[in-house]
Design a protein around this motif. Structure first.
Motif, short mmCIF file in Angstrom:
data_model
loop_
_atom_site.label_atom_id
_atom_site.label_comp_id
_atom_site.label_asym_id
_atom_site.label_seq_id
_atom_site.Cartn_x
_atom_site.Cartn_y
_atom_site.Cartn_z
N MET A 155 0.82 -1.21 0.00
CA MET A 155 0.00 0.00 0.00
C MET A 155 0.85 1.26 0.00
N ALA A 156 2.07 1.17 0.51
CA ALA A 156 3.01 2.28 0.44
C ALA A 156 3.79 2.14 -0.85
N SER A 157 3.41 2.92 -1.85
CA SER A 157 3.95 2.73 -3.20
C SER A 157 5.45 2.96 -3.30
N TRP A 158 6.02 3.66 -2.32
CA TRP A 158 7.48 3.87 -2.33
C TRP A 158 8.21 2.56 -2.54
N PHE A 159 7.70 1.48 -1.91
CA PHE A 159 8.43 0.22 -1.91
C PHE A 159 8.20 -0.60 -3.17
N SER A 160 7.37 -0.09 -4.09
CA SER A 160 7.30 -0.68 -5.43
C SER A 160 8.39 -0.10 -6.33
N ASN A 161 8.98 1.01 -5.90
CA ASN A 161 10.13 1.60 -6.57
C ASN A 161 9.87 1.90 -8.05
N PHE A 162 8.61 2.29 -8.38
CA PHE A 162 8.25 2.65 -9.76
C PHE A 162 8.48 1.49 -10.74
N SER A 163 8.54 0.26 -10.23
CA SER A 163 8.90 -0.87 -11.09
C SER A 163 7.78 -1.29 -12.02
N CYS A 164 6.53 -1.05 -11.62
CA CYS A 164 5.40 -1.36 -12.49
C CYS A 164 4.21 -0.54 -12.01
N ASP A 165 4.36 0.77 -12.09
CA ASP A 165 3.40 1.70 -11.53
C ASP A 165 2.32 2.01 -12.56
N PRO A 166 1.04 1.85 -12.20
CA PRO A 166 -0.02 2.11 -13.19
C PRO A 166 -0.13 3.58 -13.60
N PHE A 167 0.49 4.47 -12.80
CA PHE A 167 0.41 5.90 -13.11
C PHE A 167 1.54 6.36 -14.04
N MET A 168 2.51 5.49 -14.28
CA MET A 168 3.59 5.83 -15.19
C MET A 168 3.15 5.61 -16.64
N PRO A 169 3.86 6.21 -17.60
CA PRO A 169 3.50 5.99 -19.01
C PRO A 169 3.44 4.50 -19.35
N ARG A 170 2.52 4.15 -20.23
CA ARG A 170 2.32 2.72 -20.49
C ARG A 170 3.52 2.08 -21.19
N ASP A 171 4.39 2.89 -21.82
CA ASP A 171 5.56 2.30 -22.46
C ASP A 171 6.76 2.25 -21.51
N SER A 172 6.57 2.63 -20.23
CA SER A 172 7.64 2.42 -19.26
C SER A 172 7.64 0.95 -18.86
N PRO A 173 8.81 0.37 -18.61
CA PRO A 173 8.88 -1.08 -18.40
C PRO A 173 8.20 -1.54 -17.11
N CYS A 174 7.54 -2.67 -17.18
CA CYS A 174 6.94 -3.31 -16.01
C CYS A 174 7.79 -4.52 -15.64
N THR A 175 8.36 -4.50 -14.44
CA THR A 175 9.19 -5.62 -13.96
C THR A 175 8.74 -5.99 -12.55
N VAL A 176 9.21 -7.15 -12.10
CA VAL A 176 8.90 -7.60 -10.74
C VAL A 176 10.06 -7.31 -9.78
N SER A 177 10.98 -6.48 -10.20
CA SER A 177 12.24 -6.33 -9.46
C SER A 177 12.07 -5.89 -8.02
N ALA A 178 11.02 -5.11 -7.71
CA ALA A 178 10.85 -4.60 -6.35
C ALA A 178 10.03 -5.52 -5.46
N LEU A 179 9.52 -6.61 -6.01
CA LEU A 179 8.60 -7.49 -5.29
C LEU A 179 9.19 -8.88 -5.12
N GLN A 180 8.57 -9.66 -4.22
CA GLN A 180 8.96 -11.06 -4.12
C GLN A 180 8.62 -11.79 -5.41
N ARG A 181 9.40 -12.82 -5.72
CA ARG A 181 9.16 -13.55 -6.97
C ARG A 181 8.05 -14.59 -6.83
N TYR A 182 7.93 -15.14 -5.64
CA TYR A 182 6.90 -16.16 -5.41
C TYR A 182 6.25 -15.94 -4.05
N THR A 183 5.00 -16.41 -3.95
CA THR A 183 4.24 -16.29 -2.70
C THR A 183 3.55 -17.62 -2.43
#
Length: 561
Positions: free
Chosen positions: A94-122
């Motif tokens: 919920m604190a978007s800081w910790f997503s590190n802009f890695s796949c932010d819906p508010f960023m331009p759609r051609d900005s890359p979406c990666t999982v780098s700021a998140l856990q890989r598996y749950t």
């Protein structure tokens, strides 16, 4: 030349070996489990392993995780501020800081979406065995592990880049215990699964004509960082903090042992879990808490603006309110208030066991000042037959906090004898465009409960939380606002309250000297208990006990110092 190449190869192997020993295994490392090993883990877990797909993937056309869908993206943006958008997800903080802009819906759609700021598996946990299996896998492969329920988390404790998460959200069992008996308590209690949220727990209690402690934000989980970190709410002045309500913890330790920690058994672990911070000592499967009989409750809301009066007038009224409600707070009331620019809001003040007449009398001096200053205000006061009714009617639904926060527990001594400095500081802080909020309460108890809650809580008159703006598209501005919190705002409040601390769940994640600020004199004992039950540091969280032994690299890799 050939000898040089061999030497470089040996050196590279040595560096990789050192990294594997000193850092958690990270995606792309040779130690990272193969696809087949992840498949085998999923099979062992009965299909409960979830591969991370960021929520924002539907808003992006580039990147490994992109899955652009115009309609889905528009809906996600419209719903982004609702807590359910995130707590129904196993990854989204919920604190978007910790997503590190890695796949932010508010960023331009051609900005890359990666999982780098998140856990890989749950792992979607449904049993003790699921936790034990996951712990074994994480230990065997040296993978960073994190515990998550709802994602209500200002400090990024439930986010683990490149890691593996235990998702406790669907452990929703409740059990009412009419006659819980132990050496330290005899009476009604409620056992809550680790996934129970405030609205779940309060509803289960209300069905028995009881109440339990829960947060002002109704979707916060009860058994996680809320109770493990202290936990306040509108019943805190009457009954104490959430950690004060705990009778026992059902946990799985880092070694995989399933046990019950109480004041009578594994008392050191019980003590640490009750206020020493969430996600760090063991995996909580359930918590048993005191249940209290329902109580008639008086509640009021008040809003006014200082836009058309002098700032001195506005702040004199705010000061009068905060100081003037002290007798009611001492008698069991809790007030949640905020100053945003030139607007004051009280949402609400609740007095379990109080009457409308008593509450109105306690607010009358503030209302008189408003009338004398010709300030229009919105005011509603009402008596409710139960706290449940009061909470449902007067407590506004909380959306996610679009701010970077920092906090300070303001001692009663400051409110009694140093109010000028306090309100001068709060006024100057709001004039910098910062939100000031406060929870006025009294959780002093005699004798003090057996738990690890920061001692500063027992002398606190206000839990002050500040919020600087968060910009979804400008990381540089966010860094500036975060630095303002750490370098200017919190130090200003600390100067006024040098011997106090901060609520570890509502604080600056870059807080210097966080050990003493968040845990006080309990920190050395908490360290010992951490090493006893988790000697290999399987559990890590930012600003949590023992976390100073680790550092997060720029890519999120977790390494020992």
């Amino acid at each position: 030349m050939q000898q040089l190449s061999i030497l470089l190869l040996i050196l590279a192997l040595c560096v990789n070996a050192a990294n594997s020993l000193n850092c958690r295994c990270f995606p792309g490392d040779s130690c990272w489990p193969s696809s087949q090993e992840w498949t085998d883990l999923n099979t062992t877990l009965g299909g409960k392993l979830i591969s991370t797909v960021p929520l924002g993937s539907v808003c992006h056309t580039r990147g490994d995780s992109s899955a652009y869908n115009e309609h889905a993206c528009a809906k996600l943006i419209a719903d982004w501020r609702f807590p359910a958008t995130h707590y129904k997800s196993c990854t989204s903080p919920m604190a978007s800081w910790f997503s590190n802009f890695s796949c932010d819906p508010f960023m331009p759609r051609d900005s890359p979406c990666t999982v780098s700021a998140l856990q890989r598996y749950t792992v979607n946990v449904s049993s003790v065995e699921d936790v034990q299996t996951t712990l074994r896998f994480a230990r065997e492969h040296n993978i960073r592990l994190v515990i998550r329920n709802t994602g209500h988390d200002y400090l990024g404790k439930s986010t683990a880049p490149g890691g593996l998460a235990l998702w406790m959200h669907h452990l929703k069992d409740t059990e009412y215990l009419l006659d819980y008996t132990s050496d330290s308590y005899h009476g009604p209690a409620l056992r809550l699964g680790a996934g129970i949220q405030g609205f779940d727990g309060m509803a289960a209690a209300h069905a028995q004509k009881m109440v339990i402690m829960a947060g002002n934000c109704e979707s916060v989980g009860i058994a996680g960082g809320y109770s493990q970190g202290g936990g306040h709410g509108q019943l805190a002045s009457r009954f104490g903090l959430a950690a004060d309500q705990v009778l026992e913890w059902e946990v799985v330790t880092a070694a995989g042992q399933h046990l019950i920690a109480s004041p009578e058994k594994y008392s050191d672990l019980f003590w640490a879990l009750s206020g020493g911070g969430g996600g760090i000592f063991a995996v909580v499967m359930s918590v048993t808490v005191k249940a209290h009989p329902e109580v008639s409750t008086a509640s009021a809301i008040l809003t006014f603006s200082g836009a058309f009066v002098a700032a001195d007038t506005f702040w004199n009224i705010v000061r009068n309110f905060v100081v003037g409600i002290t007798p009611m707070v001492d008698a069991g009331a809790v007030a949640i208030w905020a100053v945003i620019g030139k607007t004051f809001s009280l949402t609400p003040i609740s007095w379990p066991g109080g009457t409308v007449e008593q509450l109105h009398n306690g607010l009358e001096s503030t209302l008189v000042l408003l009338n004398q200053s010709n300030i229009k205000y919105a005011y509603h006061i009402q008596q409710f037959p139960t706290f449940w009714d009061s909470y449902a009617a007067m407590n506004p639904h909380s959306n996610i906090t679009e701010a970077q926060v920092g906090g300070r527990l303001m001692p009663r001594s400051v409110l009694d004898s140093d109010t000028t400095r306090l309100f001068t500081a709060l006024r100057e802080i709001t004039e910098m465009g910062v939100v000031v909020s406060g929870v006025s309460l009294n959780v002093s108890r005699s004798p003090e409960p057996f738990n690890a809650v920061h001692p500063a809580w027992r002398d606190a008159a206000i839990s002050v939380v500040l919020g600087t703006a968060y910009n979804y598209t400008n990381r540089q501005e966010d860094v500036r606002c975060q630095s303002l919190m750490t370098d200017v705002l919190i130090p200003r409040l600390t100067t006024i309250s040098p011997d106090s601390g901060a609520y570890l769940n509502e604080a600056d994640w870059k807080q210097p000297n966080w050990q003493s600020t968040f845990y006080g004199s309990h920190y050395p004992a908490l360290e010992e208990i951490k090493l006893k039950f988790d000697p290999d540091h399987m559990f890590y969280a930012r600003t949590a006990v023992g976390s100073e032994s680790w550092v997060e690299e720029s890519d999120g890799r977790l390494c020992q110092v």
